[in-house]
Design an enzyme around this catalytic site. Structure first.
Site, PDB file in Angstrom:
ATOM      1  N   CYS A  97      51.351   7.429 -27.933  1.00  0.00           N
ATOM      2  CA  CYS A  97      51.544   6.057 -28.409  1.00  0.00           C
ATOM      3  C   CYS A  97      50.541   5.702 -29.500  1.00  0.00           C
ATOM      4  CB  CYS A  97      51.441   5.082 -27.244  1.00  0.00           C
ATOM      5  SG  CYS A  97      52.848   5.233 -26.127  1.00  0.00           S
ATOM      6  N   GLU A 146      54.918   1.154 -25.604  1.00  0.00           N
ATOM      7  CA  GLU A 146      54.522   0.929 -26.999  1.00  0.00           C
ATOM      8  C   GLU A 146      55.590   1.455 -27.961  1.00  0.00           C
ATOM      9  OE1 GLU A 146      52.812   2.302 -24.551  1.00  0.00           O
ATOM     10  OE2 GLU A 146      50.651   2.061 -24.780  1.00  0.00           O
ATOM     11  N   CYS A 189      48.305   5.833 -24.690  1.00  0.00           N
ATOM     12  CA  CYS A 189      48.095   7.283 -24.535  1.00  0.00           C
ATOM     13  C   CYS A 189      48.073   7.921 -25.933  1.00  0.00           C
ATOM     14  CB  CYS A 189      49.225   7.873 -23.678  1.00  0.00           C
ATOM     15  SG  CYS A 189      50.784   8.078 -24.573  1.00  0.00           S
ATOM     16  N   HIS A 241      57.767   5.344 -23.789  1.00  0.00           N
ATOM     17  CA  HIS A 241      56.625   4.542 -23.336  1.00  0.00           C
ATOM     18  C   HIS A 241      56.776   3.134 -23.901  1.00  0.00           C
ATOM     19  CE1 HIS A 241      53.648   8.098 -22.449  1.00  0.00           C
ATOM     20  NE2 HIS A 241      54.837   8.256 -21.876  1.00  0.00           N
TER      21      HIS A 241
HETATM   22 ZN   LIG Z   1      52.136   6.250 -24.268  1.00  0.00          ZN
END
Ligand SMILES: [Zn+2]
Length: 157
Positions: free
Chosen positions: A87, A56, A84, A54
């Site tokens: 993250c 991040e 999310c 992801h």
């Molecule tokens: Zn994430």
């Protein structure tokens, strides 16, 4: 224009560029310290076959590599979308000082990126979760923690 908006727009632009260059989903992240970008990334899940890539996480790895550290004290993390649960966990481990985000997780859900089920899973008992969890060998694993506590060369974090 305020600094937060400038860096957040950079994260949004990374989201767009990553999407348009087929790196992954439309998510971008920029990490800033003392007014300078020290790490950045876009979602690369599909292009690298890495479900943890992801934006991040990619940006945290980039920032930590660039700074030569495993902590991001004094940094601000700018994310094109509300992080999310994975993250958010990674962000808490990296310990930046602030998070600034643009789109809400509801906006991501409307585009097919729904992480709300993970939040719901956290409230369920282990054995009732979509992916069941089973515990075994607690004492044997606990011994490693006792060895860690006794280890003279340990680097706490
Ligand atoms: Zn994430």
């Amino acid at each position: 224009m305020n600094q937060d908006e400038i860096f957040l727009r950079e994260a949004i632009q990374l989201a767009r560029e990553g999407m348009n260059s087929n790196q992954g989903g439309p998510f971008g992240c920029v990490i800033v310290r003392d007014g300078k970008v020290i790490g950045k990334g876009c979602n690369r899940v599909t292009s690298t076959n890495d479900p943890t890539a992801h934006a991040e996480v990619v940006a945290i790895r980039d920032a930590c590599q660039n700074l030569g550290t495993f902590q991001l004290d004094g940094c601000t993390l700018y994310a094109s979308c509300e992080p999310c649960p994975m993250c958010l966990g990674a962000i808490y481990w990296a310990r930046p000082s602030r998070i600034v985000y643009a789109a809400a997780h509801d906006d991501a859900a409307k585009a097919g990126f729904d992480d709300s089920f993970i939040y719901q899973e956290l409230e369920k008992k282990h054995e009732e979760r979509h992916i069941p969890m089973h515990q075994l060998l607690r004492d044997e694993a606990g011994q490693v923690f006792r060895e860690w506590v006794a280890l003279e060369k340990r680097i706490p974090y």
